[in-house]
Design an enzyme around this catalytic site. Structure first.
Site, mmCIF file in Angstrom:
data_model
loop_
_atom_site.group_PDB
_atom_site.id
_atom_site.type_symbol
_atom_site.label_atom_id
_atom_site.label_comp_id
_atom_site.label_asym_id
_atom_site.label_seq_id
_atom_site.Cartn_x
_atom_site.Cartn_y
_atom_site.Cartn_z
ATOM 1 N N ARG A 32 -15.567 7.982 13.762
ATOM 2 C CA ARG A 32 -14.233 8.898 13.692
ATOM 3 C C ARG A 32 -14.624 10.338 13.563
ATOM 4 N NH1 ARG A 32 -11.557 10.953 9.691
ATOM 5 N NH2 ARG A 32 -12.557 9.862 8.053
ATOM 6 N N PHE A 73 -13.883 21.999 12.818
ATOM 7 C CA PHE A 73 -14.291 20.687 12.253
ATOM 8 C C PHE A 73 -15.351 19.855 13.418
ATOM 9 C CE2 PHE A 73 -13.225 17.572 8.614
ATOM 10 C CZ PHE A 73 -12.750 18.757 7.739
ATOM 11 N N LEU A 92 -17.591 13.135 -1.866
ATOM 12 C CA LEU A 92 -17.519 13.966 -0.547
ATOM 13 C C LEU A 92 -17.446 15.563 -0.819
ATOM 14 C CD1 LEU A 92 -17.417 13.128 2.283
ATOM 15 C CD2 LEU A 92 -15.143 13.923 1.948
ATOM 16 N N GLU A 98 -16.342 18.313 5.303
ATOM 17 C CA GLU A 98 -16.732 18.915 6.641
ATOM 18 C C GLU A 98 -16.289 20.267 6.846
ATOM 19 O OE1 GLU A 98 -17.481 15.726 9.669
ATOM 20 O OE2 GLU A 98 -16.049 17.180 10.836
ATOM 21 N N ALA A 119 -0.428 5.729 4.896
ATOM 22 C CA ALA A 119 0.027 5.020 6.132
ATOM 23 C C ALA A 119 1.185 4.362 5.490
ATOM 24 C CB ALA A 119 -1.152 4.213 6.481
ATOM 25 N N GLY A 120 1.201 3.679 4.418
ATOM 26 C CA GLY A 120 2.240 2.885 3.839
ATOM 27 C C GLY A 120 3.429 3.846 3.648
ATOM 28 N N GLN A 152 -18.485 4.485 8.900
ATOM 29 C CA GLN A 152 -19.058 5.825 9.066
ATOM 30 C C GLN A 152 -19.814 6.231 7.740
ATOM 31 O OE1 GLN A 152 -16.162 9.543 9.168
ATOM 32 N NE2 GLN A 152 -17.176 9.332 11.222
ATOM 33 N N ARG A 194 -20.366 13.301 13.092
ATOM 34 C CA ARG A 194 -20.768 12.806 12.003
ATOM 35 C C ARG A 194 -21.952 11.727 12.125
ATOM 36 N NH1 ARG A 194 -15.126 11.999 8.308
ATOM 37 N NH2 ARG A 194 -14.713 14.325 8.505
ATOM 38 N N HIS A 206 -18.377 6.180 4.005
ATOM 39 C CA HIS A 206 -17.099 6.890 3.947
ATOM 40 C C HIS A 206 -15.720 6.339 4.608
ATOM 41 C CE1 HIS A 206 -14.625 10.546 3.697
ATOM 42 N NE2 HIS A 206 -14.571 10.757 5.040
ATOM 43 N N ASP A 226 -8.750 -5.408 0.493
ATOM 44 C CA ASP A 226 -7.826 -6.391 0.064
ATOM 45 C C ASP A 226 -7.282 -6.944 1.356
ATOM 46 O OD1 ASP A 226 -8.860 -5.274 -2.371
ATOM 47 O OD2 ASP A 226 -7.002 -5.283 -3.288
ATOM 48 N N GLY A 267 0.564 -1.405 0.000
ATOM 49 C CA GLY A 267 -0.114 -0.027 -0.132
ATOM 50 C C GLY A 267 0.764 1.258 0.032
ATOM 51 N N HIS A 317 -20.934 9.709 6.023
ATOM 52 C CA HIS A 317 -20.519 11.298 6.126
ATOM 53 C C HIS A 317 -21.658 11.936 5.697
ATOM 54 C CE1 HIS A 317 -18.629 14.955 5.072
ATOM 55 N NE2 HIS A 317 -17.452 14.550 5.529
#
Ligand SMILES: Cc1cc2nc3c(=O)[nH]c(=O)nc-3n(C[C@H](O)[C@H](O)[C@H](O)COP(=O)(O)OP(=O)(O)OC[C@H]3O[C@@H](n4cnc5c(N)ncnc54)[C@H](O)[C@@H]3O)c2cc1C
Length: 586
Positions: A398, A124, A256, A259, A20-21, A244, A290, A356, A225, A16, A246
């Site tokens: 979240r 937010f 999207l 927000e 994050a990856g 979630q 949310r 979302h 995956d 990925g 949204h």
């Protein structure tokens, strides 16, 4: 005949190339100088992280005169997550946020600025000061292209530290030997060849799985995956019932609208022009969390107060003025002009809740190590981070800006831990014929010549329709039972899935059919877990069990896939360190 397989040996593999990856890979390569490779089915900078608009949360306190604190951020995150988040993890998330945002700034991320040159911040949903007293400006942003900038910044770091990239490689299996990970099997999309990556440590950072649903903000590539591959190998999936919705996706399209629009002052209105959130959340109004706003919109629609009697309400940003919209929300202005032919400066935007974000996923500890059971047994050499993982810092719902934060905080922690682990571990032996199962699966899909087989698209459409109809903002036992039966039926039909392209080169038909199998796994885990949890908490709202039930359900779900396709459950306690569960008032 055994398929042609190329063998690679590396210290560490990251599956990925999203936020994050790339965060993990950058820190891995920098800190131990290990041979690190990223395998990604997309060119890395095309990952979904690049679409994140609104911002990344950190209590810098750059704008509000009262300042901000990581403890307020922690409180908001725990409350927003309806007290299901593990508070030891949330503390790490909110404390390290500040340092991580400055680190990103030093790496060159072009944040929007205050007139005196500090990082700009905006409001937010669910972010407050003084433990819920009033909204606070906590979201650090780069116009409405924050995720894009994060991705570019980490990609540069990876290049600088000589991370190797295998772009357009699809991971199709994880190689486990007992409780130890030995590597990953991947399909090179261009050639159709299999590649076996034998490694000391592997991180999964494959993102979300919103494509289970018809109306979603998620890119077509978000097919779950990583969670599916690990689930098939005995790893449980945690808290999958919490998905979630949204509040503000473009009507019918699901695309999207951040927000950030409400953060800048936009408001939701029903067919009477009423700012209805004042009734549902008198204090935070349009900036409640949310789950609260999504339920309010659905309630308005059910009461017949959709615009023109249709399934949407208006997001009214006409009070913001052209300058704010063009400067701070340029992509949003572009989307609405392109997809709807309307100008948000003068016309309200039609919106409906859109699937979302997955709060659930692969269970990990605070270093990204994958956990195999409720006791916390670690799968050696196997890591997960980002949306596919469940630390859990988001609990049952979240807060906006906390996912980008999760990527960088836990991506870094996982990368650093992996670096240390891989530096001391030996690579071990591969189990016999590690490619056998995945090769058989791919060959079955590619070579199915039976007349009766169905196309992947037919099965996918039916899955998405039932998930959007019955596993949405409001749920009942009856709906979930129906959805479970339907998903089971589709899983049987999937065994006979057929594709038209029988070739090897760039066989996207094959890839889509493979991805559908992963989505069906995620849907199976989601529906079963939602049916099992007989309470309402965060994003999981059961009309037949409308109350939160802390006596029975203040615990995480672990769902295991059994050989007969049954889902079996176990439970894990929630870590509560500072904030005892309370009723949520916004
Ligand atoms: C439209 C939108 C706006 C958002 N805005 C915000 C925001 O403002 N703030 C916020 O905090 N969060 C936001 N989010 C959520 C957040 O962006 C995501 O949760 C986050 O970016 C996920 O990052 P990731 O690194 O886990 O995965 P992704 O960025 O989705 O990357 C997944 C990677 O995995 C690879 N991959 C997947 N499967 C395979 C496979 N089988 N083999 C090889 N590679 C594979 C892909 O190629 C890709 O590189 C938003 C999400 C969306 C959809």
């Amino acid at each position: 005949m055994r398929p042609r397989i190329e063998l690679h040996e590396r210290d560490a593999i990251v599956v990925g190339g999203g936020g994050a990856g790339l965060a993990a890979a950058g820190y891995l390569a920098k800190h131990q100088n290990l041979q690190t490779a990223v395998i990604s089915k997309l060119y890395p900078t095309r990952s979904h992280t690049g679409t994140a608009q609104g911002g990344i949360g950190a209590s810098l306190g750059n704008i509000d005169p009262e300042g901000d604190s990581w403890e307020w951020h922690m409180f908001d995150t725990v409350k927003g997550g309806d007290y299901l988040a593990d508070q030891d993890g949330v503390e790490v998330l909110c404390r390290e946020a500040v340092e991580m945002v400055y680190e990103l700034e030093h790496m060159g991320l072009p944040f929007s600025r205050t007139p005196d040159g500090r990082i700009a911040q905006r409001r937010f949903g669910g972010h407050t000061r003084d433990f819920g007293e009033a909204p606070v400006r906590r979201s650090c942003y780069a116009a409405d292209r924050t995720g894009h900038m994060i991705l570019q910044t980490f990609y540069q770091q990876c290049i600088k530290h000589n991370v190797e990239f295998y772009d357009e490689y699809l991971a199709v299996d994880v190689i486990m030997d007992g409780g130890r990970c030995r590597g990953v099997l991947a399909l090179e999309i261009h050639s159709g060849d299999l590649h076996l990556f034998h490694a000391k440590a592997v991180l999964f950072a494959t993102g979300g799985f919103g494509r289970m649903f018809e109306i979603t903000s998620n890119a077509v590539t978000l097919t779950g995956d990583g969670p599916a591959l690990l689930w098939r190998r005995g790893v449980p999936l945690q808290d999958m019932e919490f998905f979630q919705f949204h509040p503000t996706g473009i009507y019918k399209l699901g695309i999207l609208i951040t927000e950030g629009v409400r953060g800048e002052g936009g408001v939701l209105r029903n067919n009477e022009g009423e700012r209805f959130m004042e009734r549902y959340a008198p204090n935070m109004k349009d900036l409640a969390s949310r789950d609260v706003v999504a339920r309010a919109i659905h309630s308005e629609l059910r009461a017949g107060r959709g615009i023109d009697g249709k399934g949407y309400v208006n997001l009214d940003a006409t009070n913001l003025g052209a300058e704010i919209i063009e400067k701070r929300l340029p992509d949003i202005a572009d989307f609405t002009r392109t997809y709807l032919g309307i100008d948000p400066v003068t016309v309200p935007i039609p919106v409906q809740p859109t699937a979302h974000y997955a709060m659930g996923g692969i269970p990990t500890d605070l270093h990204g190590r994958v956990l195999l059971d409720a006791k916390g047994s670690v799968a050696e050499g196997l890591y997960a981070a980002g949306e596919c993982a469940c630390v859990s810092v988001h609990g049952a719902n979240r807060l906006g800006t906390n996912s980008l934060l999760d990527l960088v905080v836990f991506g870094r922690r996982a990368g650093l831990h992996m670096a240390q682990y891989a530096a001391g571990a030996d690579i071990g032996d591969l189990p016999p014929e590690p490619e056998a199962e995945a090769a058989a699966l791919l060959s079955r899909i590619r070579n199915n010549n039976k007349g009766g087989g169905e196309r992947a698209a037919t099965i996918r459409d039916e899955m998405q329709a039932i998930m959007t109809k019955d596993v949405s903002v409001f749920r009942t036992a009856e709906q979930l039972g129906e959805a479970r039966a339907k998903i089971s039926e589709l899983r049987v039909r999937y065994k006979d899935v057929r594709i038209d392209d029988k070739g090897k080169i760039f066989n996207l038909d094959l890839m889509e059919a493979f991805e559908l199998g992963c989505l069906l796994d995620c849907a199976h885990a989601t529906v079963s877990s939602a049916e099992n949890r007989t309470e309402s908490r965060g994003a999981h709202y059961r009309e037949d069990y409308p109350d939160r039930d802390d006596n029975e359900w203040l615990k995480h779900t672990l769902a295991y896939l059994k050989a007969d396709d049954r889902v079996e459950f176990d439970y894990k306690p929630v870590s509560i360190t500072r904030f005892e569960p309370k009723e949520r008032v916004y």
